[in-house]
Design a protein around this motif. Sequence first.
Motif, short mmCIF file in Angstrom:
data_model
loop_
_atom_site.label_atom_id
_atom_site.label_comp_id
_atom_site.label_asym_id
_atom_site.label_seq_id
_atom_site.Cartn_x
_atom_site.Cartn_y
_atom_site.Cartn_z
N SER A 52 159.23 17.98 24.60
CA SER A 52 160.25 18.49 25.53
C SER A 52 160.09 17.88 26.91
CB SER A 52 160.17 20.03 25.61
OG SER A 52 158.88 20.44 26.04
N LEU A 53 158.91 17.35 27.20
CA LEU A 53 158.68 16.68 28.48
C LEU A 53 159.40 15.33 28.50
CD1 LEU A 53 154.82 17.19 29.02
CD2 LEU A 53 156.69 18.52 29.98
N PRO A 54 159.77 14.84 29.67
CA PRO A 54 160.37 13.50 29.75
C PRO A 54 159.35 12.44 29.32
CG PRO A 54 159.92 14.36 31.95
CD PRO A 54 159.71 15.49 31.00
N VAL A 55 159.84 11.46 28.56
CA VAL A 55 159.00 10.37 28.08
C VAL A 55 159.46 9.08 28.77
CG1 VAL A 55 158.22 9.04 26.08
CG2 VAL A 55 158.69 11.50 25.85
N TYR A 56 158.55 8.42 29.48
CA TYR A 56 158.89 7.20 30.21
C TYR A 56 158.19 6.00 29.57
CZ TYR A 56 160.36 10.55 33.77
OH TYR A 56 160.97 11.59 34.42
N ALA A 57 158.96 4.93 29.39
CA ALA A 57 158.43 3.70 28.81
C ALA A 57 158.84 2.52 29.68
CB ALA A 57 158.95 3.51 27.39
N THR A 58 157.88 1.72 30.07
CA THR A 58 158.21 0.54 30.88
C THR A 58 158.93 -0.49 30.03
OG1 THR A 58 156.03 -0.42 30.44
CG2 THR A 58 156.27 0.86 32.45
N SER A 59 159.98 -1.08 30.60
CA SER A 59 160.76 -2.08 29.88
C SER A 59 161.36 -3.05 30.90
CB SER A 59 161.87 -1.42 29.07
OG SER A 59 162.76 -2.37 28.56
N SER A 60 161.24 -4.33 30.62
CA SER A 60 161.80 -5.33 31.52
C SER A 60 163.33 -5.33 31.50
CB SER A 60 161.29 -6.73 31.15
OG SER A 60 161.61 -7.04 29.80
N HIS A 61 163.91 -4.67 30.49
CA HIS A 61 165.37 -4.62 30.36
C HIS A 61 165.96 -3.35 30.97
CE1 HIS A 61 164.83 -8.03 27.72
NE2 HIS A 61 164.08 -7.31 26.91
N ALA A 62 165.12 -2.44 31.42
CA ALA A 62 165.62 -1.16 31.95
C ALA A 62 166.29 -1.37 33.30
CB ALA A 62 164.48 -0.16 32.07
N GLN A 63 167.28 -0.52 33.57
CA GLN A 63 168.02 -0.58 34.83
C GLN A 63 167.39 0.30 35.90
OE1 GLN A 63 170.64 -2.75 35.32
NE2 GLN A 63 169.97 -3.46 33.29
N GLN A 64 166.81 1.43 35.48
CA GLN A 64 166.28 2.38 36.45
C GLN A 64 164.88 1.97 36.91
OE1 GLN A 64 165.99 6.51 35.25
NE2 GLN A 64 166.21 7.18 37.37
N SER A 65 164.68 2.01 38.21
CA SER A 65 163.38 1.65 38.78
C SER A 65 162.41 2.82 38.69
CB SER A 65 163.55 1.25 40.24
OG SER A 65 162.30 1.23 40.92
N LEU A 66 161.15 2.50 38.52
CA LEU A 66 160.09 3.50 38.57
C LEU A 66 160.19 4.34 39.84
CD1 LEU A 66 157.22 4.66 37.83
CD2 LEU A 66 156.27 2.68 39.05
N TYR A 67 160.54 3.71 40.94
CA TYR A 67 160.52 4.37 42.24
C TYR A 67 161.74 5.26 42.47
CZ TYR A 67 156.83 0.97 42.65
OH TYR A 67 155.70 0.23 42.41
N GLN A 68 162.63 5.33 41.48
CA GLN A 68 163.76 6.25 41.54
C GLN A 68 163.48 7.56 40.80
OE1 GLN A 68 166.60 3.53 39.75
NE2 GLN A 68 167.61 3.20 41.72
N LEU A 69 162.37 7.62 40.12
CA LEU A 69 162.05 8.80 39.31
C LEU A 69 161.44 9.91 40.16
CD1 LEU A 69 160.34 7.14 36.20
CD2 LEU A 69 162.72 7.88 36.41
N ASP A 70 161.66 11.14 39.72
CA ASP A 70 160.97 12.31 40.26
C ASP A 70 159.83 12.61 39.29
OD1 ASP A 70 159.99 14.72 41.12
OD2 ASP A 70 161.94 15.71 41.27
N LEU A 71 158.61 12.36 39.71
CA LEU A 71 157.45 12.47 38.82
C LEU A 71 156.53 13.64 39.19
CD1 LEU A 71 156.58 8.66 38.69
CD2 LEU A 71 157.80 10.01 36.96
#
Length: 262
Positions: free
Chosen positions: A187-206
């Motif tokens: 149920s927790l958000p799952v984050y995976a690094t991907s060179s094809h992703a549009q969203q930046s790590l620094y836009q996330l609320d962690l």
Amino acid sequence: MTLSFIDIHAKDNNKVKHLRGLCEQANYRKKQQQTVLEGVHLIEAYLKTGKSVNAFYLTRQALENMEVQQLLDQLSGLPVYVLTESLYQDIRTLGPGIDIMAVINTPASPAEINQNSDMLVLENLQDPGNVGTLLRTAAAAGIKQIICSTGTAAIWSPRVLRAGMGAQFSLSIFEHVALDSLIPTFSLPVYATSSHAQQSLYQLDLKQPCVWLMGNEGQGISENLLQHAQGIAIPQPGGQESLNVAIAGAICLFEMVRQRLT
């Protein structure tokens, strides 16, 4: 009760064969449910957990080392096998250093995963250095749960133990997990690094608990798991194609730390 020192000179000695098997063969470690800690500092980190060592293997020269003497002075009732220099050098996996190994029982996995707490999930990471570095990083960042697929390098192998520098001893580690059936239940958000992703790590609320998913060094995260994860990109103004997985993991985990500290 004092320590028992036993000299060994023959390479076909059963104790030497046992030590070699633990150092070199994953199947043998699994069958014996034992592994090897190599080097004074890794052994000290293990002993601080309050757990016991089964036996020590070292050279006569190591017995004269002050750190080794202080380590052995803390213990009693254990066999200490003193190998010839050539025997020890033939078995060791560590580079130049203090020649001492300890055989321990392989720690068992905890009973169950806490799905409400931060997790680091490793899918088919095969390089022991990367795996050990990610364990150290997770421990430093305050993540206590590590979940590993079957294809991930064995957490309790001598090489991963050495790369982890004792981080394993403070973590709850689950190995040989079927991630395809586990990840969809989170149920927790799952984050995976991907060179094809549009969203930046620094836009996330962690600031809330989450799951970090790190994939194979060459192939990345499998398509099956990516369907159940949010792909994120680490901005790279320099234009490199990708980052080493251990470096990428460190950047993500400490962005999480930074946000939670503020």
